[in-house]
Design a protein around this motif. Structure first.
Motif, PDB file in Angstrom:
ATOM      1  N   ILE A  80      -2.744  14.620  10.431  1.00 26.66           N
ATOM      2  CA  ILE A  80      -3.328  14.231  11.716  1.00 26.66           C
ATOM      3  C   ILE A  80      -4.205  15.348  12.271  1.00 26.66           C
ATOM      4  O   ILE A  80      -4.472  15.393  13.472  1.00 26.66           O
ATOM      5  N   GLY A  81      -4.650  16.232  11.409  1.00 35.20           N
ATOM      6  CA  GLY A  81      -5.530  17.314  11.837  1.00 35.20           C
ATOM      7  C   GLY A  81      -6.799  16.768  12.468  1.00 35.20           C
ATOM      8  O   GLY A  81      -7.383  15.810  11.980  1.00 35.20           O
ATOM      9  N   LEU A  90       0.836  -1.193   0.000  1.00 34.66           N
ATOM     10  CA  LEU A  90       0.000   0.000   0.000  1.00 34.66           C
ATOM     11  C   LEU A  90       0.878   1.252   0.000  1.00 34.66           C
ATOM     12  O   LEU A  90       1.825   1.351   0.768  1.00 34.66           O
ATOM     13  N   LYS A  91       0.555   2.192  -0.872  1.00 35.40           N
ATOM     14  CA  LYS A  91       1.331   3.438  -0.980  1.00 35.40           C
ATOM     15  C   LYS A  91       0.602   4.619  -0.353  1.00 35.40           C
ATOM     16  O   LYS A  91       1.238   5.505   0.203  1.00 35.40           O
ATOM     17  N   GLU A  92      -0.735   4.646  -0.466  1.00 37.30           N
ATOM     18  CA  GLU A  92      -1.530   5.756   0.054  1.00 37.30           C
ATOM     19  C   GLU A  92      -2.816   5.216   0.649  1.00 37.30           C
ATOM     20  O   GLU A  92      -3.406   4.281   0.118  1.00 37.30           O
ATOM     21  N   ILE A  93      -3.253   5.867   1.740  1.00 37.68           N
ATOM     22  CA  ILE A  93      -4.559   5.541   2.304  1.00 37.68           C
ATOM     23  C   ILE A  93      -5.111   6.773   3.007  1.00 37.68           C
ATOM     24  O   ILE A  93      -4.386   7.486   3.689  1.00 37.68           O
ATOM     25  N   ASP A  94      -6.389   7.008   2.792  1.00 42.69           N
ATOM     26  CA  ASP A  94      -7.087   8.124   3.421  1.00 42.69           C
ATOM     27  C   ASP A  94      -8.171   7.541   4.321  1.00 42.69           C
ATOM     28  O   ASP A  94      -9.149   6.982   3.841  1.00 42.69           O
ATOM     29  N   LEU A  95      -7.960   7.655   5.625  1.00 42.78           N
ATOM     30  CA  LEU A  95      -8.902   7.132   6.608  1.00 42.78           C
ATOM     31  C   LEU A  95      -9.632   8.260   7.335  1.00 42.78           C
ATOM     32  O   LEU A  95     -10.117   8.080   8.445  1.00 42.78           O
ATOM     33  N   SER A  96      -9.713   9.409   6.703  1.00 45.79           N
ATOM     34  CA  SER A  96     -10.334  10.590   7.304  1.00 45.79           C
ATOM     35  C   SER A  96     -11.700  10.273   7.899  1.00 45.79           C
ATOM     36  O   SER A  96     -12.560   9.689   7.227  1.00 45.79           O
ATOM     37  N   GLY A  97     -11.879  10.667   9.157  1.00 43.69           N
ATOM     38  CA  GLY A  97     -13.161  10.544   9.810  1.00 43.69           C
ATOM     39  C   GLY A  97     -13.610   9.143  10.150  1.00 43.69           C
ATOM     40  O   GLY A  97     -14.712   8.943  10.638  1.00 43.69           O
ATOM     41  N   CYS A  98     -12.769   8.159   9.929  1.00 41.08           N
ATOM     42  CA  CYS A  98     -13.135   6.773  10.228  1.00 41.08           C
ATOM     43  C   CYS A  98     -13.097   6.573  11.749  1.00 41.08           C
ATOM     44  O   CYS A  98     -12.030   6.623  12.360  1.00 41.08           O
ATOM     45  N   ILE A  99     -14.247   6.343  12.345  1.00 38.49           N
ATOM     46  CA  ILE A  99     -14.334   6.267  13.803  1.00 38.49           C
ATOM     47  C   ILE A  99     -13.731   4.991  14.385  1.00 38.49           C
ATOM     48  O   ILE A  99     -13.527   4.913  15.589  1.00 38.49           O
ATOM     49  N   HIS A 100     -13.418   4.023  13.553  1.00 35.81           N
ATOM     50  CA  HIS A 100     -12.871   2.765  14.041  1.00 35.81           C
ATOM     51  C   HIS A 100     -11.356   2.658  13.858  1.00 35.81           C
ATOM     52  O   HIS A 100     -10.782   1.596  14.104  1.00 35.81           O
ATOM     53  N   VAL A 101     -10.711   3.724  13.430  1.00 33.05           N
ATOM     54  CA  VAL A 101      -9.251   3.718  13.322  1.00 33.05           C
ATOM     55  C   VAL A 101      -8.692   3.941  14.725  1.00 33.05           C
ATOM     56  O   VAL A 101      -8.923   4.969  15.340  1.00 33.05           O
ATOM     57  N   THR A 102      -7.965   2.937  15.208  1.00 39.88           N
ATOM     58  CA  THR A 102      -7.392   2.964  16.554  1.00 39.88           C
ATOM     59  C   THR A 102      -5.874   2.864  16.471  1.00 39.88           C
ATOM     60  O   THR A 102      -5.311   2.636  15.392  1.00 39.88           O
ATOM     61  N   ASP A 103      -5.226   2.985  17.612  1.00 37.36           N
ATOM     62  CA  ASP A 103      -3.778   2.785  17.664  1.00 37.36           C
ATOM     63  C   ASP A 103      -3.403   1.376  17.208  1.00 37.36           C
ATOM     64  O   ASP A 103      -2.368   1.181  16.587  1.00 37.36           O
ATOM     65  N   THR A 104      -4.252   0.403  17.494  1.00 37.75           N
ATOM     66  CA  THR A 104      -3.994  -0.979  17.057  1.00 37.75           C
ATOM     67  C   THR A 104      -3.980  -1.068  15.532  1.00 37.75           C
ATOM     68  O   THR A 104      -3.113  -1.723  14.943  1.00 37.75           O
ATOM     69  N   VAL A 105      -4.918  -0.410  14.887  1.00 39.10           N
ATOM     70  CA  VAL A 105      -4.975  -0.398  13.420  1.00 39.10           C
ATOM     71  C   VAL A 105      -3.730   0.268  12.859  1.00 39.10           C
ATOM     72  O   VAL A 105      -3.089  -0.249  11.937  1.00 39.10           O
ATOM     73  N   LYS A 145       1.754   8.113   1.849  1.00 37.98           N
ATOM     74  CA  LYS A 145       0.764   9.122   2.207  1.00 37.98           C
ATOM     75  C   LYS A 145      -0.267   8.483   3.135  1.00 37.98           C
ATOM     76  O   LYS A 145      -0.913   7.495   2.777  1.00 37.98           O
ATOM     77  N   LEU A 146      -0.424   9.073   4.316  1.00 38.00           N
ATOM     78  CA  LEU A 146      -1.350   8.555   5.313  1.00 38.00           C
ATOM     79  C   LEU A 146      -2.189   9.713   5.843  1.00 38.00           C
ATOM     80  O   LEU A 146      -1.666  10.645   6.457  1.00 38.00           O
ATOM     81  N   ILE A 147      -3.479   9.656   5.577  1.00 37.56           N
ATOM     82  CA  ILE A 147      -4.393  10.716   5.995  1.00 37.56           C
ATOM     83  C   ILE A 147      -5.271  10.173   7.123  1.00 37.56           C
ATOM     84  O   ILE A 147      -6.062   9.253   6.918  1.00 37.56           O
ATOM     85  N   LEU A 148      -5.120  10.773   8.300  1.00 41.97           N
ATOM     86  CA  LEU A 148      -5.857  10.355   9.488  1.00 41.97           C
ATOM     87  C   LEU A 148      -6.720  11.495  10.041  1.00 41.97           C
ATOM     88  O   LEU A 148      -7.045  11.513  11.225  1.00 41.97           O
ATOM     89  N   PHE A 149      -7.075  12.431   9.203  1.00 38.45           N
ATOM     90  CA  PHE A 149      -7.839  13.607   9.611  1.00 38.45           C
ATOM     91  C   PHE A 149      -9.110  13.195  10.366  1.00 38.45           C
ATOM     92  O   PHE A 149      -9.884  12.361   9.904  1.00 38.45           O
ATOM     93  N   ASN A 150      -9.292  13.768  11.562  1.00 31.70           N
ATOM     94  CA  ASN A 150     -10.458  13.500  12.411  1.00 31.70           C
ATOM     95  C   ASN A 150     -10.613  12.037  12.817  1.00 31.70           C
ATOM     96  O   ASN A 150     -11.741  11.556  12.975  1.00 31.70           O
ATOM     97  N   CYS A 151      -9.509  11.338  12.987  1.00 35.24           N
ATOM     98  CA  CYS A 151      -9.538   9.980  13.542  1.00 35.24           C
ATOM     99  C   CYS A 151      -9.307  10.124  15.048  1.00 35.24           C
ATOM    100  O   CYS A 151      -8.171  10.183  15.523  1.00 35.24           O
TER     101      CYS A 151
END
Length: 85
Positions: free
Chosen positions: A75-76, A18-33, A46-52
């Motif tokens: 990480i905004g 995997l080269k890029e992933i956008d998980l913006s706003g995903c409520i189930h993204v945890t430290d374990t994930v 590229k890793l987008i975790l906006f509002n996780c």
């Protein structure tokens, strides 16, 4: 619809190139994930975790130590990440 933690973990384990992933706003993204993602997807750029909101400083530690190719991180709105992170 939101993707649950289990499928996110499976995605991280099975998509090692995997080269890029956008998980913006995903409520189930945890430290374990994020730990699983960081430890299996070494070439992620590229890793987008906006509002996780379940992502914390621990995730930043895992990313910093395991994702040498990373050039973009958002990480905004991740309110569990402190200034120490």
């Amino acid at each position: 619809p939101q993707i649950e933690e289990g499928p996110l973990l499976e995605l991280a384990k099975s998509c090692r190139h995997l080269k890029e992933i956008d998980l913006s706003g995903c409520i189930h993204v945890t430290d374990t994930v994020i730990n699983t993602l960081a430890n299996t997807c070494y070439s992620i750029r590229k890793l987008i975790l906006f509002n996780c909101h379940k992502v914390s400083d621990q995730s930043l530690f895992d990313i910093a130590h395991n994702c040498p190719e990373l050039t973009e991180l958002n990480i905004g709105g991740c309110d569990r990440i402190s200034d120490d992170g």
